[in-house]
Design an enzyme around this catalytic site. Structure first.
Site, PDB file in Angstrom:
ATOM      1  CG  MET A   9      -2.435  -0.632   1.283  1.00 31.74           C
ATOM      2  SD  MET A   9      -3.434  -0.448   0.179  1.00 31.74           S
ATOM      3  CE  MET A   9      -4.341  -1.594   0.349  1.00 31.74           C
TER       4      MET A   9
ATOM      5  CB  SER B 118      -2.128   0.697  -3.305  1.00 33.65           C
ATOM      6  OG  SER B 118      -2.841  -0.882  -4.063  1.00 33.65           O
ATOM      7  CB  THR B 119      -4.538   5.202  -0.405  1.00 38.43           C
ATOM      8  OG1 THR B 119      -4.298   5.061  -1.854  1.00 38.43           O
ATOM      9  CG2 THR B 119      -4.259   6.619   0.489  1.00 38.43           C
ATOM     10  CB  VAL B 120      -1.453   4.076   4.305  1.00 39.96           C
ATOM     11  CG1 VAL B 120      -1.304   2.190   4.267  1.00 39.96           C
ATOM     12  CG2 VAL B 120      -0.623   4.674   3.952  1.00 39.96           C
TER      13      VAL B 120
END
Length: 530
Positions: free
Chosen positions: A58, A349-351
């Protein structure tokens, strides 16, 4: 308030400080930094670094980040730490080389990583502990190995075929040629050494020039890309003024373009113009409004949002309430619009994480490598997963977001902030690639139109369109009646095959001196405070 007979989460409440992230170890790192005397900035960097070990598909130092910071006196500041394309990657050169589109696996999708510049900018302005101390939890975890959480393993396993084509990815992220199992401890010794160099030398000498920069540039060049050490050395994070729009009795703040936060504000302006929401938050009428407002706002995004230097329509015009009302006038309660082109849907795909410290410093922070495992390429020596943010560029000559040299692409990751009566009250964010702007609109509407607390607003079922742009995905909790009603209005309905996004939020109840946090159950994370 939720039913206590149904599995779920209550919001977390505390009085001194709070952190909410998508992984418990990152939340603990943030809390630990603040208990050691650090600020929200120290906590954010500590958590963001841990997340690149705990959720390597991510996020990472090969990606970008954005932040909105509220200082204790209530002033908002935005931080754009998104990297640019290679200076040599001009539209004409790409075209001459036969590039007609930049797909997610293209080496030309790799852009300069901006996250480390963003970390350093936050620490320089608001940090107390220093980058060295903030990175220690991540370094220790990378050396010892992080147990793989269930949602992480699920996503990792799905990416095996794609990432197995690259030697760097196989070396660092496919031990034994497979994705780790749930509970396996996955160590990243090369990345640990890279973080140690960053901790001791700082962002510029530890990352953007010297052996780390050389390894990144050499990796890209070996695959036929144009990124150079000079491109890396030129990277700078930019402090920017957030853009805002009102909705009901609140204001919502977003990062200006090249981010898609403007899309969320256009959507909220459309919803505001439509008037009071229907009574049922999960019924056909409400969801039809949300979907149509989102489709119109995303059509604006795809037509206009780009690197601000390349935009042909000013942000002020797109934010104008009259423009939102004109878009709202197009929505037909009797059926789906047929003349709106939905947005493209890149991978997600990230936080997102948020921290509020005991001094009242609040940070809304988001970081990403775009697709799962970014460009599916990692540096062999330094263990860095390279992002593929250039996948957002268009190979269309007269498009504002066309690919070009030293240019920031349109960006999907967006931190949010809510103000009430001019006072910042809630950093929030929703993960999920292109979904994020739609997610901001749904989350805010859940709270202001239906009185949900932050946890309930995150828990609520979500809708978004499919990657082929032909259908609307609905998460499992929507009723058969809502599905049938939307179908009757012309929305082709399909079941979402994966949870849609994620999210975190912390609401600051200034009157009572209480922090109220939520963390999305679609991920493995949590909110904690004291």
């Amino acid at each position: 308030m939720r039913s206590f007979q149904v599995p779920g989460r209550s919001p977390v409440m505390s009085t001194e400080a709070m952190a909410a992230t998508s992984h418990p170890l990152a939340t603990e790192a943030a809390i630990g930094a603040m208990r050691a005397g650090g600020s929200a900035a120290d906590a954010v960097v500590a958590a963001a670094a841990v997340l690149m070990i705990a959720e390597p598909h991510m996020t990472g130092i090969g990606g970008d980040c954005f932040a909105i910071v509220s200082t204790p006196d209530g002033q908002l500041q935005g931080l754009n730490a998104s990297g640019r394309s290679a200076a040599a990657a001009t539209f004409d050169r790409l075209k001459a080389d036969g590039v007609t589109a930049i797909d997610e696996d293209s080496i030309h999708a790799v852009t300069v990583p901006g996250s480390v510049a963003g970390w350093q900018a936050l620490m320089d302005r608001y940090g107390k502990l220093g980058l060295d101390r903030a990175l220690q939890p991540a370094i220790a975890l990378a050396k010892a190995g992080c147990p793989v959480a269930p949602r992480v393993q699920h996503d990792w396993a799905e990416a095996v075929d794609r990432i197995s084509r690259d030697a760097g990815m196989r070396a660092h992220y496919l031990p034994g040629g497979r994705a780790p199992a749930v509970g396996d401890r996955h160590a990243l010794p090369a990345l640990a050494a890279t973080l140690e160099r960053l901790a001791s030398h700082g962002a510029k000498d530890g990352f953007y020039r010297g052996p780390v920069a050389a390894d990144i540039a050499a990796t890209v060049k070996a695959h036929g890309g144009y990124l150079s050490e000079a491109d890396l050395e030129a990277c700078e994070a930019s402090w920017v003024a957030p853009i805002t729009s009102s909705s009901r009795d609140i204001e919502v703040a977003e990062i200006p373009p090249n981010g898609q936060g403007l899309t969320a504000l256009i959507m909220l302006n459309i919803l505001d113009a439509l008037g009071p929401m229907p009574a049922d938050p999960f019924g056909t009428e409400r969801m039809h409004r949300m979907i149509e407002a989102g489709r119109l706002a995303y059509a604006c995004r795809d037509a206009f949002i780009a690197d601000p230097a390349a935009m042909t329509v000013p942000v002020s015009a797109l934010l104008d309430k009259a423009y939102g009302a004109a878009l709202a006038h197009r929505i037909d309660p009797r059926g789906r619009l047929t003349d709106v082109t939905p947005a493209t849907v890149p991978a997600a795909s990230t936080v997102y994480l948020t921290v509020v410290d005991r001094d009242g410093l609040m940070i809304s922070f988001i970081q990403s490598i775009f697709s799962h495992f970014g460009a599916a390429r990692a540096t062999l020596n330094t263990g860095i997963v390279l992002q593929n943010r250039g996948h957002s560029f268009q190979m269309i000559e007269d498009h504002p977001n066309r690919a070009d040299g030293a240019k920031r692409p349109m960006h999907t990751i967006i931190p949010g902030f809510v103000l009430k009566n001019g006072r910042p009250v809630m950093p929030f964010g929703v993960m999920g690639g292109a979904y994020q702007a739609m997610g901001h609109g749904q989350f805010i509407s859940n709270m202001i139109d239906y009185g949900m607390d932050p946890q309930e607003a995150l828990d609520a079922p979500r809708a978004f369109w499919t990657a082929d742009k032909r259908s609307v995905m609905l998460e499992t909790p929507f009723s058969a009646a809502t599905r049938a009603g939307l179908s009757a209005l012309g929305h082709p309905v399909v079941d979402a095959d994966e949870p849609i996004g994620g999210g975190q939020a912390i609401f600051v109840d200034h009157a009572r001196g209480v922090l109220i946090g939520g963390s999305d159950p679609r991920k493995d994370g949590c909110a904690l405070g004291w």
